[in-house]
Design a protein around this motif. Structure first.
Motif, PDB file in Angstrom:
ATOM      1  N   GLY A 231       0.786  -1.219  -0.099  1.00  0.00           N
ATOM      2  CA  GLY A 231      -0.036   0.165   0.022  1.00  0.00           C
ATOM      3  C   GLY A 231       0.777   1.399  -0.009  1.00  0.00           C
ATOM      4  N   LYS A 232       2.106   0.968  -0.229  1.00  0.00           N
ATOM      5  CA  LYS A 232       2.872   2.302  -0.216  1.00  0.00           C
ATOM      6  C   LYS A 232       3.846   2.488  -1.365  1.00  0.00           C
ATOM      7  CE  LYS A 232       3.526   2.607   4.950  1.00  0.00           C
ATOM      8  NZ  LYS A 232       4.452   2.909   6.221  1.00  0.00           N
ATOM      9  N   GLU A 233       4.399   3.773  -1.489  1.00  0.00           N
ATOM     10  CA  GLU A 233       5.172   4.099  -2.886  1.00  0.00           C
ATOM     11  C   GLU A 233       6.629   3.278  -2.346  1.00  0.00           C
ATOM     12  OE1 GLU A 233       2.354   5.683  -4.930  1.00  0.00           O
ATOM     13  OE2 GLU A 233       4.464   5.777  -5.604  1.00  0.00           O
ATOM     14  N   ARG A 234       7.189   3.088  -3.698  1.00  0.00           N
ATOM     15  CA  ARG A 234       8.573   2.452  -3.366  1.00  0.00           C
ATOM     16  C   ARG A 234       9.576   3.577  -2.693  1.00  0.00           C
ATOM     17  NH1 ARG A 234      10.686  -0.679  -8.766  1.00  0.00           N
ATOM     18  NH2 ARG A 234      10.573   1.496  -9.486  1.00  0.00           N
ATOM     19  N   GLU A 235      10.358   3.170  -1.863  1.00  0.00           N
ATOM     20  CA  GLU A 235      11.052   4.220  -1.034  1.00  0.00           C
ATOM     21  C   GLU A 235      12.705   3.750  -1.349  1.00  0.00           C
ATOM     22  OE1 GLU A 235      10.376   4.557   2.805  1.00  0.00           O
ATOM     23  OE2 GLU A 235      10.569   2.717   3.340  1.00  0.00           O
ATOM     24  N   PHE A 236      13.426   4.751  -1.200  1.00  0.00           N
ATOM     25  CA  PHE A 236      15.103   4.597  -1.196  1.00  0.00           C
ATOM     26  C   PHE A 236      15.326   3.711   0.054  1.00  0.00           C
ATOM     27  CE2 PHE A 236      19.410   5.047  -1.669  1.00  0.00           C
ATOM     28  CZ  PHE A 236      19.785   5.644  -0.640  1.00  0.00           C
TER      29      PHE A 236
ATOM     30  N   PHE B 196      29.555   5.764 -12.986  1.00  0.00           N
ATOM     31  CA  PHE B 196      30.296   6.665 -11.925  1.00  0.00           C
ATOM     32  C   PHE B 196      29.649   8.007 -11.546  1.00  0.00           C
ATOM     33  CE2 PHE B 196      34.044   4.390 -12.752  1.00  0.00           C
ATOM     34  CZ  PHE B 196      34.216   4.113 -13.960  1.00  0.00           C
ATOM     35  N   PHE B 197      28.328   7.607 -11.215  1.00  0.00           N
ATOM     36  CA  PHE B 197      27.338   8.485 -10.953  1.00  0.00           C
ATOM     37  C   PHE B 197      26.493   8.087  -9.859  1.00  0.00           C
ATOM     38  CE2 PHE B 197      24.000  11.644 -11.432  1.00  0.00           C
ATOM     39  CZ  PHE B 197      22.813  11.116 -11.485  1.00  0.00           C
ATOM     40  N   MET B 198      26.671   8.687  -8.689  1.00  0.00           N
ATOM     41  CA  MET B 198      25.889   8.539  -7.221  1.00  0.00           C
ATOM     42  C   MET B 198      24.620   9.317  -7.323  1.00  0.00           C
ATOM     43  SD  MET B 198      25.372   7.389  -4.541  1.00  0.00           S
ATOM     44  CE  MET B 198      26.761   6.221  -3.978  1.00  0.00           C
ATOM     45  N   THR B 199      23.539   8.495  -7.137  1.00  0.00           N
ATOM     46  CA  THR B 199      22.176   9.213  -6.827  1.00  0.00           C
ATOM     47  C   THR B 199      21.380   8.549  -5.922  1.00  0.00           C
ATOM     48  OG1 THR B 199      20.442   9.756  -8.187  1.00  0.00           O
ATOM     49  CG2 THR B 199      21.604   7.933  -9.037  1.00  0.00           C
ATOM     50  N   LEU B 200      20.861   8.993  -5.406  1.00  0.00           N
ATOM     51  CA  LEU B 200      19.525   8.444  -4.497  1.00  0.00           C
ATOM     52  C   LEU B 200      18.207   8.513  -5.206  1.00  0.00           C
ATOM     53  CD1 LEU B 200      20.778   9.934  -0.919  1.00  0.00           C
ATOM     54  CD2 LEU B 200      21.668   7.836  -2.605  1.00  0.00           C
ATOM     55  N   VAL B 201      18.055   9.046  -6.182  1.00  0.00           N
ATOM     56  CA  VAL B 201      16.732   9.172  -6.943  1.00  0.00           C
ATOM     57  C   VAL B 201      16.427   8.107  -7.537  1.00  0.00           C
ATOM     58  CG1 VAL B 201      15.370  10.810  -8.475  1.00  0.00           C
ATOM     59  CG2 VAL B 201      17.290  11.916  -6.957  1.00  0.00           C
ATOM     60  N   GLN B 202      15.042   7.731  -7.411  1.00  0.00           N
ATOM     61  CA  GLN B 202      14.644   6.339  -8.212  1.00  0.00           C
ATOM     62  C   GLN B 202      14.781   6.493  -9.428  1.00  0.00           C
ATOM     63  OE1 GLN B 202      11.155   4.027  -7.185  1.00  0.00           O
ATOM     64  NE2 GLN B 202      11.025   5.029  -5.382  1.00  0.00           N
ATOM     65  N   ASN B 203      14.136   7.550 -10.074  1.00  0.00           N
ATOM     66  CA  ASN B 203      13.879   7.887 -11.608  1.00  0.00           C
ATOM     67  C   ASN B 203      15.535   7.723 -12.350  1.00  0.00           C
ATOM     68  OD1 ASN B 203      11.340   8.025 -11.362  1.00  0.00           O
ATOM     69  ND2 ASN B 203      11.152  10.114 -11.570  1.00  0.00           N
ATOM     70  N   ASP B 204      16.561   7.901 -11.531  1.00  0.00           N
ATOM     71  CA  ASP B 204      17.749   7.857 -12.309  1.00  0.00           C
ATOM     72  C   ASP B 204      18.133   6.352 -12.482  1.00  0.00           C
ATOM     73  OD1 ASP B 204      19.173  10.530 -10.373  1.00  0.00           O
ATOM     74  OD2 ASP B 204      18.233  10.557 -12.253  1.00  0.00           O
ATOM     75  N   TYR B 205      17.596   5.464 -11.749  1.00  0.00           N
ATOM     76  CA  TYR B 205      17.928   4.154 -11.738  1.00  0.00           C
ATOM     77  C   TYR B 205      17.155   3.447 -13.107  1.00  0.00           C
ATOM     78  CZ  TYR B 205      20.402   4.372  -7.412  1.00  0.00           C
ATOM     79  OH  TYR B 205      21.216   4.610  -6.500  1.00  0.00           O
ATOM     80  N   ALA B 206      17.905   2.768 -13.792  1.00  0.00           N
ATOM     81  CA  ALA B 206      17.548   2.221 -15.250  1.00  0.00           C
ATOM     82  C   ALA B 206      17.425   0.732 -15.129  1.00  0.00           C
ATOM     83  CB  ALA B 206      18.362   2.707 -16.505  1.00  0.00           C
ATOM     84  N   TYR B 207      18.301   0.015 -14.099  1.00  0.00           N
ATOM     85  CA  TYR B 207      18.253  -1.393 -14.427  1.00  0.00           C
ATOM     86  C   TYR B 207      17.622  -1.753 -12.901  1.00  0.00           C
ATOM     87  CZ  TYR B 207      21.599  -0.515 -17.960  1.00  0.00           C
ATOM     88  OH  TYR B 207      22.316  -0.138 -19.243  1.00  0.00           O
ATOM     89  N   TRP B 208      16.763  -2.815 -12.951  1.00  0.00           N
ATOM     90  CA  TRP B 208      15.972  -3.174 -11.676  1.00  0.00           C
ATOM     91  C   TRP B 208      16.003  -4.832 -11.613  1.00  0.00           C
ATOM     92  CZ3 TRP B 208      14.227   0.056  -7.885  1.00  0.00           C
ATOM     93  CH2 TRP B 208      14.187   1.413  -8.181  1.00  0.00           C
ATOM     94  N   GLY B 209      16.057  -5.386 -10.636  1.00  0.00           N
ATOM     95  CA  GLY B 209      15.879  -6.602 -10.287  1.00  0.00           C
ATOM     96  C   GLY B 209      14.356  -7.075 -10.219  1.00  0.00           C
ATOM     97  N   GLN B 210      13.987  -8.127  -9.949  1.00  0.00           N
ATOM     98  CA  GLN B 210      12.622  -8.688  -9.939  1.00  0.00           C
ATOM     99  C   GLN B 210      11.950  -8.450  -8.475  1.00  0.00           C
ATOM    100  OE1 GLN B 210      15.204 -10.721  -9.621  1.00  0.00           O
ATOM    101  NE2 GLN B 210      14.520 -11.995  -7.888  1.00  0.00           N
ATOM    102  N   GLY B 211      12.908  -8.188  -7.507  1.00  0.00           N
ATOM    103  CA  GLY B 211      12.470  -8.077  -6.183  1.00  0.00           C
ATOM    104  C   GLY B 211      12.495  -9.374  -5.445  1.00  0.00           C
ATOM    105  N   THR B 212      12.728  -9.118  -3.909  1.00  0.00           N
ATOM    106  CA  THR B 212      12.803 -10.054  -3.090  1.00  0.00           C
ATOM    107  C   THR B 212      11.707  -9.765  -1.623  1.00  0.00           C
ATOM    108  OG1 THR B 212      13.856 -11.976  -1.856  1.00  0.00           O
ATOM    109  CG2 THR B 212      14.885  -9.652  -2.071  1.00  0.00           C
TER     110      THR B 212
END
Length: 125
Positions: free
Chosen positions: A42-47, A103-119
């Motif tokens: 019920g919540k948004e994905r968070e860092f 070589f780019f440090m970011t905490l912003v979700q939208n900057d992340y292009a590659y994702w796993g399937q989740g656990t």
């Protein structure tokens, strides 16, 4: 392209520990920041946490600071999330992710292009 596969989730009692792993393959993962995010019901994905390509810089969300640590093994192309003193509110699907840009440090979700399937991590009270 980068492929990410998480493992290590499960059911644990409050106060317990789990270690999540994220195995990477494909492009040069060692040049990429790696992050962990989570989505609770019920919540948004968070860092949750991020670690720089060399491992020398880490960022941890305030909600888990002091309980979670992030690390990486460059030889194994694997990133870990050690979770201690788990609480029921840590229950969520945990995702490993990496940005496209090297070589780019970011905490912003939208900057992340590659994702796993989740656990799934479930903490019982």
């Amino acid at each position: 392209q980068v492929q990410l596969v998480e493992s290590g989730g499960g059911l644990v009692q409050a106060g317990g520990s789990l270690r999540l792993s994220c195995a990477a393959s494909g492009r040069t993962f060692s040049s990429l920041t790696a992050g962990w995010f989570r989505r609770a019901p019920g919540k948004e994905r968070e860092f949750v946490a991020a670690i720089s390509w060399g491992g020398g810089s880490t960022h941890i969300a305030d909600s888990v600071k002091g309980r979670f640590t992030i690390s990486r093994d460059k030889a194994k192309n694997t990133v870990y999330l050690q979770m201690n003193s788990l609480k029921p509110e840590d229950t969520a699907v945990y995702y490993c992710a990496a940005p496209r840009r090297a070589f780019f440090m970011t905490l912003v979700q939208n900057d992340y292009a590659y994702w796993g399937q989740g656990t799934q991590v479930t903490v019982s009270s």
